[in-house]
Structure formats: C-alpha cells, structure tokens
Write a protein that holds these residues in place. Structure first.
Motif, PDB file in Angstrom:
ATOM      1  N   LYS A   1       0.815  -1.217   0.000  1.00 21.53           N
ATOM      2  CA  LYS A   1       0.000   0.000   0.000  1.00 21.53           C
ATOM      3  C   LYS A   1       0.849   1.267   0.000  1.00 21.53           C
ATOM      4  O   LYS A   1       0.365   2.328  -0.388  1.00 21.53           O
ATOM      5  CB  LYS A   1      -0.966  -0.032   1.186  1.00 21.53           C
ATOM      6  CG  LYS A   1      -2.049  -1.084   1.004  1.00 21.53           C
ATOM      7  CD  LYS A   1      -3.050  -1.134   2.141  1.00 21.53           C
ATOM      8  CE  LYS A   1      -4.131  -2.178   1.834  1.00 21.53           C
ATOM      9  NZ  LYS A   1      -5.112  -2.325   2.914  1.00 21.53           N
ATOM     10  N   PHE A   2       2.114   1.149   0.426  1.00 12.22           N
ATOM     11  CA  PHE A   2       3.014   2.299   0.327  1.00 12.22           C
ATOM     12  C   PHE A   2       3.374   2.603  -1.133  1.00 12.22           C
ATOM     13  O   PHE A   2       3.803   3.713  -1.446  1.00 12.22           O
ATOM     14  CB  PHE A   2       4.296   2.056   1.130  1.00 12.22           C
ATOM     15  CG  PHE A   2       4.118   2.192   2.619  1.00 12.22           C
ATOM     16  CD1 PHE A   2       4.026   3.438   3.211  1.00 12.22           C
ATOM     17  CD2 PHE A   2       4.026   1.070   3.427  1.00 12.22           C
ATOM     18  CE1 PHE A   2       3.857   3.570   4.589  1.00 12.22           C
ATOM     19  CE2 PHE A   2       3.871   1.188   4.805  1.00 12.22           C
ATOM     20  CZ  PHE A   2       3.784   2.443   5.382  1.00 12.22           C
ATOM     21  N   ASP A   3       3.234   1.607  -2.015  1.00 25.21           N
ATOM     22  CA  ASP A   3       3.598   1.783  -3.423  1.00 25.21           C
ATOM     23  C   ASP A   3       2.429   2.220  -4.293  1.00 25.21           C
ATOM     24  O   ASP A   3       2.613   2.484  -5.483  1.00 25.21           O
ATOM     25  CB  ASP A   3       4.146   0.464  -3.985  1.00 25.21           C
ATOM     26  CG  ASP A   3       5.489   0.083  -3.383  1.00 25.21           C
ATOM     27  OD1 ASP A   3       6.040   0.874  -2.597  1.00 25.21           O
ATOM     28  OD2 ASP A   3       5.998  -1.011  -3.705  1.00 25.21           O
ATOM     29  N   VAL A   4       1.233   2.274  -3.718  1.00 23.36           N
ATOM     30  CA  VAL A   4       0.049   2.643  -4.510  1.00 23.36           C
ATOM     31  C   VAL A   4       0.082   4.145  -4.796  1.00 23.36           C
ATOM     32  O   VAL A   4       0.098   4.957  -3.869  1.00 23.36           O
ATOM     33  CB  VAL A   4      -1.253   2.279  -3.762  1.00 23.36           C
ATOM     34  CG1 VAL A   4      -2.459   2.726  -4.567  1.00 23.36           C
ATOM     35  CG2 VAL A   4      -1.310   0.781  -3.505  1.00 23.36           C
ATOM     36  N   PRO A   5       0.092   4.546  -6.064  1.00 23.00           N
ATOM     37  CA  PRO A   5       0.137   5.975  -6.380  1.00 23.00           C
ATOM     38  C   PRO A   5      -1.223   6.635  -6.160  1.00 23.00           C
ATOM     39  O   PRO A   5      -2.272   6.023  -6.388  1.00 23.00           O
ATOM     40  CB  PRO A   5       0.507   5.989  -7.870  1.00 23.00           C
ATOM     41  CG  PRO A   5      -0.048   4.693  -8.399  1.00 23.00           C
ATOM     42  CD  PRO A   5       0.073   3.699  -7.280  1.00 23.00           C
ATOM     43  N   LEU A   6      -1.201   7.870  -5.691  1.00 23.09           N
ATOM     44  CA  LEU A   6      -2.437   8.635  -5.568  1.00 23.09           C
ATOM     45  C   LEU A   6      -2.813   9.207  -6.926  1.00 23.09           C
ATOM     46  O   LEU A   6      -1.936   9.628  -7.698  1.00 23.09           O
ATOM     47  CB  LEU A   6      -2.272   9.771  -4.557  1.00 23.09           C
ATOM     48  CG  LEU A   6      -1.951   9.386  -3.110  1.00 23.09           C
ATOM     49  CD1 LEU A   6      -1.869  10.638  -2.248  1.00 23.09           C
ATOM     50  CD2 LEU A   6      -2.991   8.432  -2.558  1.00 23.09           C
ATOM     51  N   ASP A   7      -4.098   9.246  -7.218  1.00 25.09           N
ATOM     52  CA  ASP A   7      -4.585   9.810  -8.473  1.00 25.09           C
ATOM     53  C   ASP A   7      -4.263  11.308  -8.507  1.00 25.09           C
ATOM     54  O   ASP A   7      -4.767  12.084  -7.695  1.00 25.09           O
ATOM     55  CB  ASP A   7      -6.096   9.589  -8.574  1.00 25.09           C
ATOM     56  CG  ASP A   7      -6.671  10.019  -9.915  1.00 25.09           C
ATOM     57  OD1 ASP A   7      -6.528  11.208 -10.257  1.00 25.09           O
ATOM     58  OD2 ASP A   7      -7.284   9.182 -10.592  1.00 25.09           O
ATOM     59  N   ALA A   8      -3.407  11.710  -9.441  1.00 28.92           N
ATOM     60  CA  ALA A   8      -2.923  13.097  -9.495  1.00 28.92           C
ATOM     61  C   ALA A   8      -4.056  14.098  -9.701  1.00 28.92           C
ATOM     62  O   ALA A   8      -4.042  15.198  -9.132  1.00 28.92           O
ATOM     63  CB  ALA A   8      -1.887  13.244 -10.607  1.00 28.92           C
ATOM     64  N   LYS A   9      -5.046  13.715 -10.493  1.00 25.79           N
ATOM     65  CA  LYS A   9      -6.175  14.609 -10.740  1.00 25.79           C
ATOM     66  C   LYS A   9      -6.973  14.848  -9.466  1.00 25.79           C
ATOM     67  O   LYS A   9      -7.362  15.982  -9.149  1.00 25.79           O
ATOM     68  CB  LYS A   9      -7.082  14.023 -11.831  1.00 25.79           C
ATOM     69  CG  LYS A   9      -8.274  14.902 -12.193  1.00 25.79           C
ATOM     70  CD  LYS A   9      -9.111  14.262 -13.288  1.00 25.79           C
ATOM     71  CE  LYS A   9     -10.330  15.126 -13.614  1.00 25.79           C
ATOM     72  NZ  LYS A   9     -11.178  14.481 -14.668  1.00 25.79           N
TER      73      LYS A   9
END
Length: 453
Positions: free
Chosen positions: A224-232
């Motif tokens: 879960k530390f590697d999950v990227p946040l949706d930039a938009k």
C-alpha cells in the motif's frame, strides 16, 4: 528477509473439511438471499450470478495467466502496483474478487487493460468443491496470488493438491486472528501451511504465520506504500483546500467510518462547534466505508441538527460550503481528494473494535492522522506512525459514547497550526521511506517459483 519453520506441507483435514463443505451447502441459499437483499441498493449485485458457482464465463480459458485475488476495494487498490508490474512484463492477469465494490474498483483502475483483454475480471466462486474445481479447470492459471488475509480452504487445498503454486501476498495476520486459527488446532494451521509461500508485510505478521507452522514465510513490506495517488484527485483536493484556507477554514476528514462510529464523531463535532474556540468554525467531511450506509449516515447527520450537503450534489469540487457543518462523502474512489483537502484525518475502524483502516493513503497525501485504540489490522503501520509523530492516539475509551477525548484531541491539533504542519511533513516522509514492497515481492516470487520449477 526470510523466516522458515520445519513443519510438513499442509494436508487437507478430512473430517473438518467435510463438515466445512456440509455447512457451505446448507448456507448457500442464504448467500443468494443476501445478494438479493443487497440488490435493493444496486441491481448489479445480481449480475454475474453463475460466476459465483464457477460457471458462465465468456472465453474462459486464460491458461498461463497470473491469477490475482483481491477480495474487495482495499485489496484491489493494494494490488495495483503488483498488477501494473506484471503487465509491464507482458503477462496477462486473471483478477478475481468477492465483492461488487471490489469489482467496480478493478474496473476503475484497470479499465483499458480489461478492455484490451490483458486483464480478465471475474468473481471468485463460492468455496464449494464443485464450484472451485470448475473454476480452476476453466482458467488454468500458472500460479495464484491471494491478497492480504484471504484463505479459502477449498481453493487453497485444491491448488496444493494439483500442484498450482498459490501464495499469500502482502499478508497480514493480527494476534486475534492467529488465536482464532489456533483454536481449530491442526485443521486451522494446515490451511496456511498449504500455501506455497507467504509474503508478509511485517515481522509481527511473519512471526504469527511461523507460529502456525508455515514452512515458507518472507517479509517483503506493505504494497500500500507503493500505490500511487490519483494526481487529478489530489489536485482537486488541493484546490478545495486553498478555497477553504482563503476563508480561514480548516477541514477534518473522518475516513472509512464504520457502523456506530458516526454517532461518536457527530457528537464530538457538535461539542467542538459549541466550544466557540475557533474564529471560523472548521468543516467535517464524513466518509462512511460502505456505500450502502450513505442514506443511513445522512439521516444521522440530520438528526444531530448539523447543516450538511452530500458530495454527490456537486459536479466538481465543493465550493459553496461556508454555511455547512458537515459534508457527507457519498462518492466512490475519491479518498485522495478528501485527504488532500483536509488538515487532519480521524481514521475510521479504529474508534470501535473493528481493527482500523488503512492510514497509508492519508500519509501519502501529507495528512496527519488521529487513531483510536483499535488498530490491530494495521499494527505495525499504526505503531510506526505514532512513534515518529505522523499520527496521534485518542486517549480514552470511546466504546460507551464518551466523546470528550475525541473532542479535545481535535481541538488541540486544529488550534496548533505548527504541529499540524510538522505532522504533515513527517507523513509525506514516512510514506516515501516505506516504499519498495513491489520490487521485493516480485523478486521473492521469481525466486520461489524458480525453486518450484
């Protein structure tokens, strides 16, 4: 890092397994009644019913695919970096779920790959021998990865018997769950021993699996530390926060709340507003974990006498919220926006004994966290976050509706802008420091699959 124990490979316990199958057959009609009951909220619960029994697949044969099982929303999001890494290798994926919301999340995250056929998405069938057998014969994956805590006996034992390597990935096991497994004696321990390997999040988790006699346990960190946040969504949240800050208003997000917790939070929020210690009253964004409870929670807010609006009433970012006490986050997949707009998060699932929810996404957005006492599902992450000043604990028992501790914790932090800023920077550093589980998991799986070949 690897930890091993010398117990023999798990064997299907005949008597207990027969009892388990009998219970499943008796309860199967109730499973369909439950789906029908849930269809009151969405008719989609009645879609793909044959898949629940291991049938009705279109183009079923995906022989050679990597099978990843992510039961619901959290597991599907956690699997994202692993799925993307395998797609980048040119692999095809069979992605299974148990819940409608898990399937919807998969469609949201991997829509183009699903449309192109690189990912095949179906429900995992109910854990009956004939359902599981038809499922495995239909798809013939080359190996399977179950996310976090899933361990269905029929699936696990059958995969071991036919030589299909099945791994428990990003695995976690609370002390409470380990105790429950041990209550079933050899039958319970055999289930986890039947996995080809377990890739655990932390040393705590690995130690508990080893105590069950698991033969092959590795410590690979938390995906879960590697999950990227949706930039938009992050940008939408930042824009919203800027608009709130322009009128000197702070926002608290009560995230992934569970049944009973909303009443505690709303009571504490009323006390906070009535204290009149803020020049401009803060805003609460209340986001229930389960969509089917949105209407119920809206009624609770109304009964509390607080002015609110639903997120679904806005097409874009909420702007006209100056006169509101609460915003009800009745949308799916927008947590990065809520976190990025907030100055502080109260983490749901931790106020009452539900085990807590994932605080990592909030930290990645740079949002400080308040935790209750009940964080056994995320023990290591919660301990680390508190130890380095990313999160604070709410002192006092909230179980019997004593909300003063929560009110005071909120007040203390919201009135201390320098402390909030310090915690925010620590949260970002904490989330970056713990990245890298994807590479470790891929390397561990490559090594273990090579040794099995």
């Amino acid at each position: 890092m690897s930890v091993t124990s010398n117990t023999e490979y798990g064997v299907r316990p005949r008597f207990w397994f027969a009892v388990y199958q009998l219970l499943w057959h008796l309860l199967l009609p109730l499973a369909f009644v439950r789906l029908a009951w849930r269809s009151r909220h969405s008719f989609a619960y009645l879609h793909h019913i044959p898949e629940r029994l291991g049938f009705g697949y279109e183009r079923p044969n995906t022989k050679g695919s990597i099978w990843i099982h992510a039961v619901s929303v959290g597991e599907t999001r956690a699997a994202q970096p692993l799925i993307e890494a395998y797609l980048a290798r040119g692999e095809s994926i069979l992605l299974t779920h148990m819940t409608l919301n898990g399937r919807r999340t998969g469609q949201q995250l991997f829509g183009p790959a699903i449309a192109s056929g690189k990912i095949r998405q179906v429900y995992l069938p109910y854990d009956l021998c004939w359902c599981v057998e038809h499922f495995l014969r239909s798809f013939k994956p080359k190996f399977g990865l179950f996310m976090e805590t899933e361990a269905w006996p029929t699936v696990v034992f059958r995969c071991a018997e036919i030589g299909l390597p099945l791994f428990l990935v990003n695995a976690r096991l609370s002390e409470r769950s380990a105790h429950r497994v041990n209550q079933f004696g050899k039958a319970g321990r055999a289930l986890f021993q039947a996995f080809a390997g377990i890739l655990a999040q932390t040393e705590f988790d690995a130690g508990r699996y080893c105590s069950l006699g698991v033969k092959n346990v590795s410590i690979t960190g938390n995906l879960k530390f590697d999950v990227p946040l949706d930039a938009k969504l992050v940008q939408q949240g930042k824009d919203w926060q800027a608009e709130l800050h322009a009128i000197n208003r702070l926002m608290v997000c009560a995230a992934s709340t569970r049944d009973g917790e909303e009443a505690i939070i709303l009571s504490a929020w009323k006390e906070l507003l009535l204290s009149n210690v803020f020049k401009v009253q803060p805003l609460l964004c209340l986001v229930p974990r389960h969509p089917e409870r949105f209407t119920e929670v809206a009624e609770q807010i109304q009964s509390a006498g607080l002015k609110f609006r639903c997120r679904s009433e806005w097409q874009g970012t909420p702007t006209d919220c100056e006169q509101l006490d609460v915003i009800l986050g009745d949308s799916m997949g927008e947590m990065p926006m809520y976190y990025s707009a907030s100055n502080l998060v109260v983490m749901g699932g931790s106020l009452l004994p539900f085990g807590g929810q994932n605080l990592i996404e909030a930290c990645a957005a740079g949002c400080p966290v308040l935790l209750g006492e009940h964080t056994y599902n995320f023990q290591q992450a919660a301990l680390d976050a508190v130890a380095i000043g990313v999160a604070g604990r709410i002192s006092g028992d909230l179980l019997f509706g004593e909300t003063l501790a929560l009110t005071e914790s909120l007040k203390d932090l919201l009135l201390n802008s320098s402390e909030l800023s310090k915690m925010s920077e620590a949260a970002k550093a904490y989330s970056i420091e713990h990245q890298g589980a994807t590479k470790k998991i891929l390397a561990a799986l490559d090594q273990q699959l090579y040794s099995l070949s």
